[in-house]
Scaffold this motif. Structure first.
Motif, PDB file in Angstrom:
ATOM      1  N   SER A  25      -8.800  -1.548  -4.329  1.00 47.77           N
ATOM      2  CA  SER A  25      -8.098  -2.569  -5.247  1.00 47.77           C
ATOM      3  C   SER A  25      -7.985  -3.935  -4.682  1.00 47.77           C
ATOM      4  O   SER A  25      -7.160  -4.168  -3.847  1.00 47.77           O
ATOM      5  CB  SER A  25      -7.071  -1.988  -5.985  1.00 47.77           C
ATOM      6  OG  SER A  25      -6.689  -2.889  -6.777  1.00 47.77           O
ATOM      7  N   TYR A  26      -8.694  -5.061  -5.331  1.00 45.28           N
ATOM      8  CA  TYR A  26      -8.561  -6.274  -4.934  1.00 45.28           C
ATOM      9  C   TYR A  26      -7.132  -6.759  -5.208  1.00 45.28           C
ATOM     10  O   TYR A  26      -6.540  -7.556  -4.573  1.00 45.28           O
ATOM     11  CB  TYR A  26      -9.506  -7.243  -5.287  1.00 45.28           C
ATOM     12  CG  TYR A  26      -9.264  -7.642  -6.799  1.00 45.28           C
ATOM     13  CD1 TYR A  26      -8.630  -8.765  -7.323  1.00 45.28           C
ATOM     14  CD2 TYR A  26      -9.860  -6.713  -7.848  1.00 45.28           C
ATOM     15  CE1 TYR A  26      -8.417  -9.012  -8.613  1.00 45.28           C
ATOM     16  CE2 TYR A  26      -9.577  -7.202  -9.236  1.00 45.28           C
ATOM     17  CZ  TYR A  26      -8.962  -8.182  -9.458  1.00 45.28           C
ATOM     18  OH  TYR A  26      -8.462  -8.617 -10.729  1.00 45.28           O
ATOM     19  N   LYS A  27      -6.618  -6.269  -6.166  1.00 49.12           N
ATOM     20  CA  LYS A  27      -5.127  -6.812  -6.663  1.00 49.12           C
ATOM     21  C   LYS A  27      -4.143  -6.306  -5.717  1.00 49.12           C
ATOM     22  O   LYS A  27      -3.329  -7.201  -5.564  1.00 49.12           O
ATOM     23  CB  LYS A  27      -4.661  -6.002  -7.813  1.00 49.12           C
ATOM     24  CG  LYS A  27      -5.699  -6.383  -9.143  1.00 49.12           C
ATOM     25  CD  LYS A  27      -5.027  -5.784 -10.340  1.00 49.12           C
ATOM     26  CE  LYS A  27      -5.957  -6.189 -11.537  1.00 49.12           C
ATOM     27  NZ  LYS A  27      -5.409  -5.620 -12.892  1.00 49.12           N
ATOM     28  N   TYR A  54      -0.396   5.477  -7.391  1.00 49.90           N
ATOM     29  CA  TYR A  54      -1.610   4.550  -7.716  1.00 49.90           C
ATOM     30  C   TYR A  54      -2.766   5.375  -7.297  1.00 49.90           C
ATOM     31  O   TYR A  54      -3.956   5.099  -7.671  1.00 49.90           O
ATOM     32  CB  TYR A  54      -1.091   3.456  -7.238  1.00 49.90           C
ATOM     33  CG  TYR A  54      -1.919   2.319  -7.597  1.00 49.90           C
ATOM     34  CD1 TYR A  54      -1.975   2.079  -9.092  1.00 49.90           C
ATOM     35  CD2 TYR A  54      -2.931   1.794  -6.704  1.00 49.90           C
ATOM     36  CE1 TYR A  54      -2.953   0.983  -9.459  1.00 49.90           C
ATOM     37  CE2 TYR A  54      -3.736   0.618  -7.289  1.00 49.90           C
ATOM     38  CZ  TYR A  54      -3.628   0.342  -8.724  1.00 49.90           C
ATOM     39  OH  TYR A  54      -4.397  -0.578  -9.177  1.00 49.90           O
ATOM     40  N   VAL A  62      -7.139   4.600  -4.637  1.00 48.26           N
ATOM     41  CA  VAL A  62      -7.550   3.375  -5.088  1.00 48.26           C
ATOM     42  C   VAL A  62      -6.943   2.055  -4.382  1.00 48.26           C
ATOM     43  O   VAL A  62      -7.471   1.019  -4.338  1.00 48.26           O
ATOM     44  CB  VAL A  62      -7.590   3.302  -6.705  1.00 48.26           C
ATOM     45  CG1 VAL A  62      -8.084   1.962  -7.137  1.00 48.26           C
ATOM     46  CG2 VAL A  62      -8.517   4.129  -7.235  1.00 48.26           C
ATOM     47  N   VAL A  63      -5.757   2.129  -4.176  1.00 48.15           N
ATOM     48  CA  VAL A  63      -4.966   1.217  -3.562  1.00 48.15           C
ATOM     49  C   VAL A  63      -5.841   0.475  -2.317  1.00 48.15           C
ATOM     50  O   VAL A  63      -5.675  -0.878  -2.212  1.00 48.15           O
ATOM     51  CB  VAL A  63      -3.667   1.575  -3.030  1.00 48.15           C
ATOM     52  CG1 VAL A  63      -3.759   2.634  -1.812  1.00 48.15           C
ATOM     53  CG2 VAL A  63      -2.860   0.561  -2.832  1.00 48.15           C
ATOM     54  N   SER A  70       0.753  -1.136   0.092  1.00 43.45           N
ATOM     55  CA  SER A  70      -0.072  -0.138   0.007  1.00 43.45           C
ATOM     56  C   SER A  70       0.930   1.188   0.223  1.00 43.45           C
ATOM     57  O   SER A  70       0.355   2.240  -0.645  1.00 43.45           O
ATOM     58  CB  SER A  70      -0.992  -0.022   1.153  1.00 43.45           C
ATOM     59  OG  SER A  70      -1.927  -0.979   1.085  1.00 43.45           O
TER      60      SER A  70
END
Length: 127
Positions: A100-102, A93, A96-97, A85
């Motif tokens: 975000s599931y990624k 980034y 959204v971090v 993170s």
């Protein structure tokens, strides 16, 4: 020669962790048009993250070693999520971090890889 066995085991564990993590990172995040230099830099960042952040945690957890302890996996996951993170915010980034599931998926995979290889290569307690 027995003196170098723990060092050899740690280096093997670290190299396998980085290789596996870079494959997962490539699958999750890397656009298809990037070159090999992007993979090299990402590998370097993952290696540094494992050495700087995971190794000290590993030293603390090895005071009372036990193979495949779920508490250790949770600790590795939390540390991996914080590092991922922070890096994602640092490279713009965005916030959204946190949704975000990624990032969560990669953090869990990085922690799982390190935890499994740590338990296989470095833990001496057979329980």
């Amino acid at each position: 020669m027995r003196l170098f066995l723990p060092v050899f085991n740690y280096v093997c564990m670290l190299i396998l962790s980085v290789i596996t993590a870079i494959f997962i990172y490539t699958f999750l995040f890397m656009p298809p048009e990037v070159g090999f230099s992007y993979v090299e830099m990402t590998s370097l960042f993952i290696l540094l993250a494992y050495i700087i952040f995971a190794a000290p945690i590993q030293l603390v957890l090895h005071r009372h070693p036990k193979r495949f302890r779920s508490r250790d996996l949770l600790i590795y996951f939390i540390a991996a999520w914080v590092v991922c993170s922070a890096l994602a915010l640092w490279i713009d980034y965005g916030l959204v971090v946190f949704i975000s599931y990624k990032v969560y998926l990669f953090s869990f995979c990085a922690a799982l890889i390190y935890w499994v290889l740590d338990s296989v290569f470095l833990m001496k307690n057979p329980s």
